[in-house]
Design a protein around this motif. Structure first.
Motif, mmCIF file in Angstrom:
data_model
loop_
_atom_site.group_PDB
_atom_site.id
_atom_site.type_symbol
_atom_site.label_atom_id
_atom_site.label_comp_id
_atom_site.label_asym_id
_atom_site.label_seq_id
_atom_site.Cartn_x
_atom_site.Cartn_y
_atom_site.Cartn_z
ATOM 1 N N ALA A 24 47.574 48.770 50.587
ATOM 2 C CA ALA A 24 46.508 47.851 50.150
ATOM 3 C C ALA A 24 46.867 47.266 48.791
ATOM 4 N N GLY A 25 46.850 45.947 48.712
ATOM 5 C CA GLY A 25 47.181 45.264 47.469
ATOM 6 C C GLY A 25 46.027 44.428 46.954
ATOM 7 N N CYS A 26 46.318 43.691 45.911
ATOM 8 C CA CYS A 26 45.337 42.748 45.366
ATOM 9 C C CYS A 26 46.112 41.499 44.951
ATOM 10 N N HIS A 27 46.620 40.792 45.959
ATOM 11 C CA HIS A 27 47.441 39.598 45.714
ATOM 12 C C HIS A 27 46.688 38.636 44.807
ATOM 13 N N THR A 28 47.395 38.140 43.792
ATOM 14 C CA THR A 28 46.750 37.315 42.773
ATOM 15 C C THR A 28 47.351 35.916 42.764
ATOM 16 N N ASN A 29 46.493 34.936 43.036
ATOM 17 C CA ASN A 29 46.896 33.533 43.056
ATOM 18 C C ASN A 29 46.591 32.923 41.693
ATOM 19 N N TYR A 85 49.734 26.152 43.394
ATOM 20 C CA TYR A 85 49.631 27.483 42.786
ATOM 21 C C TYR A 85 50.709 28.392 43.368
ATOM 22 N N PHE A 86 50.839 29.606 42.803
ATOM 23 C CA PHE A 86 51.702 30.620 43.425
ATOM 24 C C PHE A 86 50.937 31.922 43.543
ATOM 25 N N GLU A 87 51.478 32.823 44.372
ATOM 26 C CA GLU A 87 50.827 34.099 44.634
ATOM 27 C C GLU A 87 51.720 35.238 44.159
ATOM 28 N N ASP A 88 51.193 36.079 43.264
ATOM 29 C CA ASP A 88 51.896 37.298 42.852
ATOM 30 C C ASP A 88 51.418 38.416 43.774
ATOM 31 N N ARG A 89 52.332 38.927 44.602
ATOM 32 C CA ARG A 89 51.966 39.917 45.624
ATOM 33 C C ARG A 89 52.104 41.359 45.135
ATOM 34 N N ARG A 90 52.441 41.536 43.854
ATOM 35 C CA ARG A 90 52.720 42.886 43.363
ATOM 36 C C ARG A 90 51.492 43.710 42.976
ATOM 37 N N PRO A 91 50.408 43.117 42.447
ATOM 38 C CA PRO A 91 49.291 43.979 41.998
ATOM 39 C C PRO A 91 48.757 44.880 43.113
ATOM 40 N N SER A 92 48.462 46.124 42.760
ATOM 41 C CA SER A 92 47.946 47.084 43.737
ATOM 42 C C SER A 92 46.437 46.900 43.904
ATOM 43 N N ALA A 93 45.891 47.460 44.970
ATOM 44 C CA ALA A 93 44.467 47.298 45.267
ATOM 45 C C ALA A 93 43.583 47.862 44.156
ATOM 46 N N ASN A 94 44.082 48.872 43.446
ATOM 47 C CA ASN A 94 43.271 49.493 42.391
ATOM 48 C C ASN A 94 43.639 48.986 40.997
#
Length: 371
Positions: A250-255, A336-345
């Motif tokens: 589970a991640g928290c993808h950030t645009n 825009y771009f999406e950083d897919r690294r942030p975790s869900a928490n």
């Protein structure tokens, strides 16, 4: 399926009391992030008036020795109201109040990342940084077992569950619908929701939000999810890899975008930002989960639509990259771009300020600058 004892209490009996008039008094529930950097706490006070803005709300305090934030011998911590929302549980005129936490000496608590985030956002406000965060989570029973999974086994392999419909594919939609409506009522900028790849895993999206609002709105959306799950007797987990093995984490993808990126020819600014991010991968991994990258190490394996935690990569429409440029952005040469690294928490204050520090303030090295 293990649900909490309090979920079995009669909601009809409770409603008799909730229907009672409250006179001209208002209940304000103060919410704050505890010493873990991911847990939320709350308590309520009565006000003699309906607050119209943050300035109308009194500061408050709490016992930090019970929230991993202070020692018992010097335990008073201060709650400073930061953002106000409508309360979807007690309804108008009652309020939810997201707070910053200060220590006894007036300095920010260790997990109060909002204070530096606000400062950084203020420095770049003329660039109008927008964020949209995709919050994945897993619904668990009170025994920690994923909701709807067989008690002594596993459901069928991943494939039919993402955006799935039907009792054998969507586990716990009532919670998702209740949470969505609670967010809309509260004034949270929720913009969508869907079932995710692993059964009992879901996602909601918040944004686009400018600057500090991203962190405020995501934290309140998380609080609302925890409260909705409490009513249903289940648990919302933001663990980045709740089930080991061949299941998605589970991640928290950030645009992320700025005014320049959103205008014609903005792809150049997007590519410049990605180049800067590539030189500061270690700093971002540390900022992207509450344990300095240890939580994310379980998720960012290079499998299950993730990049490898030790390598930086970027690509158009590539869900196995650290940074994804959406195909439409590649075609229109702006967006825009999406950083897919942030975790869900992750802490959204930490994630959004890290992006601004590297991409807009051109910071370098493994430590954030002090402004």
């Amino acid at each position: 399926m293990a649900t909490s004892a309090s979920a079995t209490l009669s909601k009809a009996v409770k409603q008799q009391y909730m229907d009672l008039p409250q006179g001209d008094k208002v209940q304000a529930m103060y919410i704050w992030i505890d010493g873990t950097g991911e847990g939320l706490r709350c308590k309520t006070r009565t006000l003699d008036y309906e607050p119209k803005s943050i300035e109308d709300l009194p500061e408050w305090n709490f016992d930090g020795s019970s929230t991993y934030q202070a020692e018992g011998s010097n335990s008073d911590m201060y709650l400073i109201p930061a953002a106000m929302f409508r309360d979807p549980f007690r309804k108008d005129p009652n309020k939810l109040v997201l707070c910053e936490v200060l220590k006894y000496n007036g300095k920010p608590a260790e997990t109060n990342l909002r204070i530096t985030c606000k400062k950084v956002m203020e420095m770049v406000k003329d660039q109008h940084p927008w964020f949209g965060m995709e919050q994945e989570y897993t619904i668990l029973g009170t025994d920690g077992h994923p909701f709807g999974w067989p008690s002594n086994g596993f459901p069928g392999p991943q494939g039919p569950y993402y955006c799935g419909v039907g009792a054998d594919k969507a586990y716990g939609r009532d919670i998702v619908e209740a949470h969505y409506r609670a967010c809309l009522y509260a004034g949270v900028q929720i913009c969508g929701t869907n079932a995710e790849v692993m059964p009992a895993q879901w996602e909601f999206q918040v944004g686009p939000c400018e600057g500090i609002n991203m962190g405020d709105h995501l934290w309140v959306a998380r609080f609302l999810l925890h409260r909705v799950c409490e009513d249903f007797g289940v648990v919302a987990s933001f663990d980045p890899k709740p089930i080991p093995g061949n299941w998605n984490g589970a991640g928290c993808h950030t645009n992320f975008s700025t005014k320049e990126m959103r205008e014609d020819g903005g792809l150049k600014a997007i590519e410049d930002s990605i180049e800067k991010l590539g030189k500061r991968h270690r700093y971002h991994i540390r900022a992207y989960d509450p344990k300095g990258g240890l939580d994310n190490a379980r998720r960012l394996t290079g499998h299950h639509e993730t990049s490898n935690i030790n390598e930086f990569s970027a690509g158009v429409a590539n869900r196995g990259a650290s940074i994804r440029i959406p195909r439409s952005v590649g075609q229109e040469k702006k967006g825009y771009f999406e950083d897919r690294r942030p975790s869900a928490n992750c802490d959204p204050y930490g994630v959004t300020q890290a992006l601004v520090r590297t991409c807009l303030l051109s910071e370098e090295g493994d430590e954030p600058a002090d402004y």
